[in-house]
Scaffold this active site. Structure first.
Site, PDB file in Angstrom:
ATOM      1  N   ARG A 167       1.880  -0.555   0.571  1.00  0.00           N
ATOM      2  CA  ARG A 167       2.278  -0.339  -0.821  1.00  0.00           C
ATOM      3  C   ARG A 167       1.364   0.718  -1.434  1.00  0.00           C
ATOM      4  O   ARG A 167       0.200   0.446  -1.715  1.00  0.00           O
ATOM      5  CB  ARG A 167       2.204  -1.640  -1.629  1.00  0.00           C
ATOM      6  CG  ARG A 167       2.554  -1.424  -3.096  1.00  0.00           C
ATOM      7  CD  ARG A 167       2.991  -2.684  -3.826  1.00  0.00           C
ATOM      8  NE  ARG A 167       1.920  -3.649  -4.036  1.00  0.00           N
ATOM      9  CZ  ARG A 167       2.007  -4.692  -4.869  1.00  0.00           C
ATOM     10  NH1 ARG A 167       3.133  -4.891  -5.558  1.00  0.00           N
ATOM     11  NH2 ARG A 167       1.016  -5.540  -4.988  1.00  0.00           N
ATOM     12  N   ASP A 451      -4.168 -10.341  -9.140  1.00  0.00           N
ATOM     13  CA  ASP A 451      -4.263  -8.898  -8.989  1.00  0.00           C
ATOM     14  C   ASP A 451      -3.999  -8.248 -10.336  1.00  0.00           C
ATOM     15  O   ASP A 451      -3.970  -8.926 -11.359  1.00  0.00           O
ATOM     16  CB  ASP A 451      -3.343  -8.380  -7.873  1.00  0.00           C
ATOM     17  CG  ASP A 451      -1.857  -8.580  -8.180  1.00  0.00           C
ATOM     18  OD1 ASP A 451      -1.504  -8.907  -9.335  1.00  0.00           O
ATOM     19  OD2 ASP A 451      -1.044  -8.379  -7.266  1.00  0.00           O
TER      20      ASP A 451
END
Length: 537
Positions: A167, A451
């Site tokens: 990602r 996150d």
């Protein structure tokens, strides 16, 4: 891989790092520079279009499916078949590409590892460059790691490892350490370019390919840009077209109205869509921040995937994916098992099992976990539904008929903001930002792996509650003064909890100030990582 024809390389401004010369070769930086010159102007135009579209949404207070793309939604087409390495995705583990996580994720038993340069990585120069090096070492099976306490980690020999899906950073983030002329190169192109340049041929030789998760996508035009990047990169380095495969995170409310269109733009390179809860909720707050009380969300933990508007979003995702022959990937199980409290583990694992059972029953083909101990839990839920089948794309979910109104029915949760939720948002947001400023992007807070998306929904909810003068369950109104008071209390509590020396060695004051800035400023800052990046060492 073999170097392409000479191109003026991008300039590097970061400090030298161990073995960084293996990643930052002239040929690789030349490839990154080509990507920048060709695609950054369009990136800039699309970021401007984001702002214009948000202004239109603010005026209208609503969204709808695009009339001009009805032909795509009604058409009979499918994405390219999945490559063998992405056929079975029943369990995916996520985490940053640091050395220990790389070993643990590949050994975890998950089918896929999302190697995350985005929300789970604080983009220090060291993390950006050494993350690339760790992936190269992993593919060459020469990676290991030893903790300061002497515990060693290494890849299990002669075993099939998880398929890596990288990602890259979102389109909005620049990489200040890599420039072309006086322009910073978008972090997305740095992450993609370095990984693709060094690993495309290496992966093909091992029966895999360069696979990607695409974050923060807001429209079909942004998906089209990525598709053009893929086409150019494959042609430029002599890689067969269609080798790249991309899974798009549907983590913005605007993208939820363009799922078909996004898959269509990427159809030769698409492998699926993913449902991401925190960024999706953050996107709702951001896009409808001027729309008043009907878009006010309750505590983030009260908005589960069973809320009617979230259920509409996930059901539509499964139906869209399976109609187009793509994988539908479910959301994150973020629980981090406690080594000291079996009761916490028992209660949390019960919730994880229920969540994964629901996803498998709803037609998802796989789901995410944040910790290796959750891999067997997730696998059991999907094994019970899939058996020996790699997926359940044959379940077309023709029973699903989702309207724009259902996607936007935010008030259907039945929950309300609470004083506990406000304090938790301050606690988690501040603790996460402090770790991020120290270079750690995946952080265990209160037994959950958090996150950047966590911090975004935490601060955006507070911004929304202040602007709408929300009254909590205690009767208190959410005001800037109340938020500052709680933030000051929590800062003092952290100092007591970890001790004065550890507190002084951290970046707590900066984290406290930044959290209050992005939660309380009159102007809503699109991404907290933008001002945070200016503070990053």
């Amino acid at each position: 891989m073999s170097a392409p024809a000479p191109s003026s390389p991008a300039a590097v401004h970061g400090d030298p790092l161990p073995r960084s010369e293996e990643v930052l070769t002239d040929a690789a930086l030349g490839f990154v520079a080509e990507l920048h010159r060709r695609f950054t102007p369009r990136r800039d135009e699309l970021l401007a279009l984001r702002a214009e579209r948000r202004a239109r949404i603010a005026r209208a207070g609503t969204l709808d499916f695009l009339p001009e793309t009805a032909g795509i939604r009604d058409g009979d087409w499918k994405v390219a078949p999945a490559p063998p390495a992405l056929e079975d995705r029943r369990v995916e583990i996520t985490g940053p590409p640091d050395r220990r996580m790389t070993v643990n994720a590949l050994n975890s038993g998950a089918r896929v590892w999302l190697a995350d340069f985005e929300d789970a990585t604080s983009p220090t120069w060291e993390n950006v460059v050494l993350g690339q090096l760790n992936l190269i070492d992993a593919f060459e099976r020469r990676i290991d790691f030893t903790t300061p306490e002497g515990k060693s980690y290494a890849l299990r020999p002669d075993e099939e490892l998880a398929t890596v899906v990288v990602r890259p950073r979102g389109w909005h983030l620049d990489e200040r350490h890599v420039t072309v002329g006086d322009e910073a190169v978008p972090g997305a192109l740095v992450d993609f370019g370095l990984y693709f340049f060094h690993n495309a041929e290496r992966l093909l030789a091992r029966g895999r390919g360069p696979y990607f998760y695409l974050p923060k996508t807001e429209s079909r035009l942004e998906a089209r840009l990525w598709n053009d990047v893929f086409v150019f990169a494959q042609d430029r380095l002599g890689v067969p077209q269609g080798t790249v495969r991309a899974t798009v995170l549907i983590e913005t409310v605007t993208a939820a109205f363009e799922m078909d269109e996004i898959l269509y733009e990427l159809r030769d390179h698409a492998s699926g869509l993913n449902a991401g809860r925190w960024d999706y909720l953050f996107s709702i707050v951001k896009n409808f921040r001027d729309a008043g009380e009907r878009f006010v969300l309750p505590d983030r933990n009260a908005v589960t995937m069973t809320a009617p508007f979230m259920r509409a979003y996930t059901d539509l995702l499964v139906r869209t994916c399976h109609r187009r022959g793509a994988h539908a990937i479910g959301g994150m199980a973020a629980f981090v098992p406690s080594r000291h409290d079996p009761g916490v583990n028992e209660r949390a694992l019960k919730k994880v099992r229920a969540d994964k059972d629901r996803e498998a029953a709803d037609g998802f083909d796989g789901s995410w976990v944040a910790h290796p101990d959750l891999v067997p839990v997730c696998r059991a839920s999907f094994d019970a539904v899939l058996g020996d089948r790699p997926h359940q794309k044959e379940r077309l979910r023709e029973d699903v008929h989702v309207t724009a109104g259902q996607l936007l029915d935010v008030g259907s949760t039945g929950a309300r903001p609470t004083a506990e939720g406000l304090r938790n948002a301050v606690q988690v947001g501040t603790r996460y930002i402090e770790a991020w400023l120290r270079g750690t992007g995946a952080v265990a807070v209160f037994n959950l792996m958090e996150d950047a998306a966590t911090a975004e929904i935490s601060r955006s909810q507070i911004w929304q509650w202040v602007r709408n003068a929300v009254v909590l369950d205690t009767g208190e109104k959410v005001t800037p003064e109340l938020v500052r008071h709680i933030a000051d209390e929590e800062l003092a509590a952290v100092s007591t909890e970890i001790g004065e020396d550890a507190f002084a060695a951290g970046r707590w004051a900066q984290a406290h100030d930044l959290f209050l800035q992005v939660a309380l400023d009159e102007e809503f800052i699109d991404f907290l990582t933008l001002p945070a990046y200016q503070l990053l060492a």
